[in-house]
Design a protein around this motif. Structure first.
Motif, short mmCIF file in Angstrom:
data_model
loop_
_atom_site.label_atom_id
_atom_site.label_comp_id
_atom_site.label_asym_id
_atom_site.label_seq_id
_atom_site.Cartn_x
_atom_site.Cartn_y
_atom_site.Cartn_z
N LYS A 89 0.92 -1.18 0.02
CA LYS A 89 0.02 -0.03 0.07
C LYS A 89 0.98 1.21 0.02
O LYS A 89 0.49 2.22 -0.53
CB LYS A 89 -0.96 -0.07 1.30
CG LYS A 89 -1.80 1.01 1.28
CD LYS A 89 -2.82 1.24 2.38
CE LYS A 89 -3.83 2.37 2.42
NZ LYS A 89 -4.73 2.10 3.71
N LYS A 90 1.72 1.17 0.90
CA LYS A 90 2.92 2.33 0.79
C LYS A 90 3.64 2.46 -0.49
O LYS A 90 3.75 3.93 -0.92
CB LYS A 90 3.81 2.25 1.95
CG LYS A 90 4.80 3.25 2.39
CD LYS A 90 5.75 2.85 3.19
CE LYS A 90 6.84 4.26 3.23
NZ LYS A 90 7.79 3.73 4.80
N SER A 91 4.10 1.56 -0.82
CA SER A 91 4.92 1.62 -2.45
C SER A 91 4.12 2.12 -3.50
O SER A 91 4.69 2.68 -4.43
CB SER A 91 5.71 0.17 -2.61
OG SER A 91 6.47 0.12 -1.21
N LYS A 92 2.94 1.47 -3.45
CA LYS A 92 2.14 1.63 -4.74
C LYS A 92 1.59 3.01 -5.00
O LYS A 92 0.91 3.53 -5.74
CB LYS A 92 0.98 0.92 -4.74
CG LYS A 92 -0.06 1.03 -3.99
CD LYS A 92 -1.25 0.02 -4.31
CE LYS A 92 -2.59 0.31 -3.13
NZ LYS A 92 -3.66 -0.35 -3.56
N GLY A 93 1.68 3.82 -3.94
CA GLY A 93 1.05 5.23 -3.87
C GLY A 93 1.47 6.16 -5.17
O GLY A 93 0.62 6.94 -5.63
N PRO A 94 3.05 6.35 -5.08
CA PRO A 94 3.52 7.10 -6.35
C PRO A 94 2.98 6.62 -7.59
O PRO A 94 2.87 7.23 -8.50
CB PRO A 94 5.30 6.98 -6.06
CG PRO A 94 5.10 6.51 -4.69
CD PRO A 94 4.02 5.88 -4.33
N LEU A 95 2.86 5.35 -7.71
CA LEU A 95 2.44 4.70 -9.05
C LEU A 95 0.98 5.12 -9.22
O LEU A 95 0.45 5.65 -10.41
CB LEU A 95 2.58 3.24 -9.04
CG LEU A 95 2.01 2.44 -10.42
CD1 LEU A 95 2.88 3.04 -11.44
CD2 LEU A 95 2.36 1.07 -10.16
N GLU A 96 0.28 5.02 -8.11
CA GLU A 96 -1.20 5.59 -8.31
C GLU A 96 -1.32 7.03 -8.67
O GLU A 96 -2.23 7.47 -9.56
CB GLU A 96 -1.97 5.43 -7.01
CG GLU A 96 -2.16 3.95 -6.77
CD GLU A 96 -2.98 3.58 -5.44
OE1 GLU A 96 -3.75 2.60 -5.38
OE2 GLU A 96 -3.07 4.39 -4.45
N THR A 97 -0.46 7.82 -8.04
CA THR A 97 -0.25 9.35 -8.31
C THR A 97 0.04 9.61 -10.02
O THR A 97 -0.74 10.41 -10.55
CB THR A 97 0.41 9.83 -7.45
OG1 THR A 97 0.34 10.08 -6.19
CG2 THR A 97 0.66 11.66 -8.02
N LEU A 98 0.82 8.52 -10.59
CA LEU A 98 1.33 8.88 -11.66
C LEU A 98 0.21 8.68 -12.55
O LEU A 98 -0.19 9.19 -13.67
CB LEU A 98 2.72 7.81 -11.96
CG LEU A 98 3.28 7.77 -13.42
CD1 LEU A 98 3.33 9.09 -13.91
CD2 LEU A 98 4.31 6.78 -13.49
N LEU A 99 -0.56 7.50 -12.38
CA LEU A 99 -1.74 7.07 -13.20
C LEU A 99 -2.79 7.91 -13.12
O LEU A 99 -3.21 8.42 -14.29
CB LEU A 99 -2.30 5.73 -12.66
CG LEU A 99 -1.64 4.40 -12.70
CD1 LEU A 99 -2.11 3.18 -12.12
CD2 LEU A 99 -1.64 4.10 -14.31
N LYS A 100 -2.89 8.70 -12.00
CA LYS A 100 -3.96 9.80 -12.08
C LYS A 100 -3.48 11.03 -12.78
O LYS A 100 -4.39 11.64 -13.67
CB LYS A 100 -4.17 10.30 -10.74
CG LYS A 100 -5.40 11.25 -10.53
CD LYS A 100 -5.48 11.65 -8.99
CE LYS A 100 -6.57 12.64 -9.14
NZ LYS A 100 -7.04 13.09 -7.46
N THR A 101 -2.52 11.39 -12.93
CA THR A 101 -1.81 12.39 -13.66
C THR A 101 -1.99 11.80 -15.39
O THR A 101 -2.41 12.88 -15.77
CB THR A 101 -0.33 12.56 -13.37
OG1 THR A 101 -0.27 13.00 -12.13
CG2 THR A 101 0.12 13.85 -14.43
N LEU A 102 -1.63 10.78 -15.38
CA LEU A 102 -1.62 10.34 -17.12
C LEU A 102 -3.20 10.19 -17.62
O LEU A 102 -3.43 10.57 -18.49
CB LEU A 102 -0.95 8.95 -16.95
CG LEU A 102 0.81 8.72 -16.92
CD1 LEU A 102 1.00 7.47 -16.95
CD2 LEU A 102 1.35 9.46 -18.09
N GLY A 103 -4.01 9.81 -16.44
CA GLY A 103 -5.28 9.50 -16.90
C GLY A 103 -6.06 11.11 -17.20
O GLY A 103 -6.65 11.13 -18.07
#
Length: 323
Positions: A89-103
Motif C-alpha cells: 500500500k505504501k509503495s504503490k502510492g507514487p504509482l497511483e499518483t502517476l496513473l492519475k496524472t496520466l489519466g
C-alpha cells in the motif's frame, strides 16, 4: 520519451509459497465420535458430580490446546500477509499518483479531439441546413451524439459514408416536416379569416402536436358557437328595440290624447280639438274666450294641457289656481 517496456516494473510480482499443515482429521473425528458415544445423556445421568467435572476439564483442556495451536499457525500465515499488504500500500502510492496524472492528461486530449469532431459535425449539419433552407441551429442537440469516434473514419477527421447518409435523412425529414407545418399554418390562418376567428389559439394547438383535422373541427365548432351567440345578441337587441319603440308609441299616444275640460258653472264637458299644423293662407282674427277649467288628473294633467296650448300657439293667462 524513455522506453520503459519490459522493465522491472512490468515483470515484478509477489511470490507466495504455500506451507503445509499436518493434522490427522480422520483419527481426530473418530476419537471425538468415540468420546461422544461413551458420554451419552443416559450415561451422564449415572455419573457422579466429580466425574462430570473431571470429564469437562479433560475435554476442555484438549479443545483449548488445539485452539491455541490453530491461532499460532494462523499468525504464521497472517503476519507475512499483513506485512506485505502494508508495504504494498505504501509503495504503490507514487504509482497511483502517476496513473492519475496520466489519466487526466489522456482525458484532456480525448476531450480536445472530441471537440474537434463535434465542430466538424456542426459544420456538416449547418451546410446541409443551409442547402435545405433550414435554420442552421436546427440540429445543435445532435452534435455531441455524432462526435463519437464510431461515426468517423478511423484516424481521420472525416465522417463515415453511413453517417453522412443518416444526417441527410435527418435533414430531409425535418425539411418535409417544416414544409407540412407551414402548409398547415396557412390552412389554419385562411380558415380563421373565413370564420372571423383569431388564428393564434389554433396555431398554438398545432405547435402542441394537435392533429390538423382536430383543429379544423374545433374551429368549425367555435365558428358555429360564435354565430349562434351573435344571433342571440341580435335577437335580444331587436326585441329590446321593439319594446322601447312600443313604450315610446304609448307615451306619444298618451301625450296626444284629447284633454277634456269641464265648465265650472254648468259642469258641461268641453271637447278640445287640436288645431291643424297648417298655417291658413288668409289672416284670421284672434278669438278670445274665458274658461274655467278643472283638471281631475291633477297638476300633471294641467302641464300636459299647457304644453298642448303652447305647441298650438294659444296664448293663455292664469287668473288663479284651485278656485
Amino acid at each position: 520519451m524513455k522506453d520503459v517496456t519490459n522493465n522491472f516494473l512490468e515483470t515484478i510480482e509477489p511470490v507466495y509459497t504455500p506451507g503445509r499443515i499436518k493434522f490427522d482429521f480422520d483419527r481426530f473425528d473418530a476419537a471425538i465420535k468415540a468420546a461422544v458415544s461413551e458420554l451419552s445423556d443416559e450415561q451422564l445421568d449415572n455419573l457422579e458430580y466429580n466425574d462430570i467435572k473431571k470429564e469437562f476439564r479433560r475435554f476442555n483442556s484438549l479443545l483449548t490446546k488445539l485452539e491455541t495451536k490453530r491461532k499460532d499457525i494462523a499468525k504464521v500465515y497472517k503476519n507475512p500477509l499483513t506485512e506485505f499488504e502494508a508495504n504494498f500500500k505504501k509503495s504503490k502510492g507514487p504509482l497511483e499518483t502517476l496513473l492519475k496524472t496520466l489519466g487526466n492528461k489522456r482525458d484532456e486530449i480525448d476531450e480536445y479531439h472530441r471537440l474537434l469532431r463535434a465542430d466538424h459535425v456542426r459544420s456538416v449539419f449547418e451546410e446541409k441546413c443551409e442547402l435545405a433552407g433550414l435554420d442552421k441551429d436546427t440540429f445543435k442537440d445532435k452534435y455531441d451524439g455524432y462526435s463519437l469516434k464510431k461515426w468517423f473514419i478511423d484516424k481521420k477527421m472525416e465522417l463515415k459514408k453511413e453517417t453522412i447518409e443518416e444526417i441527410d435523412a435527418l435533414v430531409l425529414a425535418e425539411y418535409d416536416r417544416l414544409k407540412e407545418y407551414k402548409a398547415n399554418i396557412a390552412i389554419i390562418e385562411e380558415q380563421a379569416l373565413d370564420y372571423e376567428l383569431p388564428s393564434e389559439p389554433y396555431t398554438r394547438a398545432l405547435n402542441n402536436d394537435a392533429p390538423l383535422v382536430e383543429i379544423l373541427k374545433q374551429m368549425k365548432m367555435d365558428r358555429d358557437a360564435a354565430v349562434e351567440r351573435k344571433q342571440q345578441v341580435e335577437a335580444k337587441q331587436k326585441a329590446e328595440a321593439a319594446r322601447l319603440a312600443e313604450i315610446e308609441a304609448m307615451a306619444k299616444q298618451s301625450a296626444n290624447e284629447e284633454i277634456k275640460a269641464v265648465n265650472a258653472e254648468t259642469g258641461e264637458v268641453i271637447e278640445d280639438t287640436k288645431p291643424t299644423d297648417e298655417t291658413p293662407s288668409n289672416p284670421i282674427e284672434p278669438y278670445k274666450i274665458n274658461l274655467s277649467l278643472t283638471f281631475y288628473g291633477g297638476e300633471k294633467q294641467w302641464y300636459q294641457f299647457a304644453k298642448l296650448l303652447d305647441d298650438n300657439f294659444v296664448n293663455y293667462e292664469i287668473k288663479g289656481e284651485n278656485k
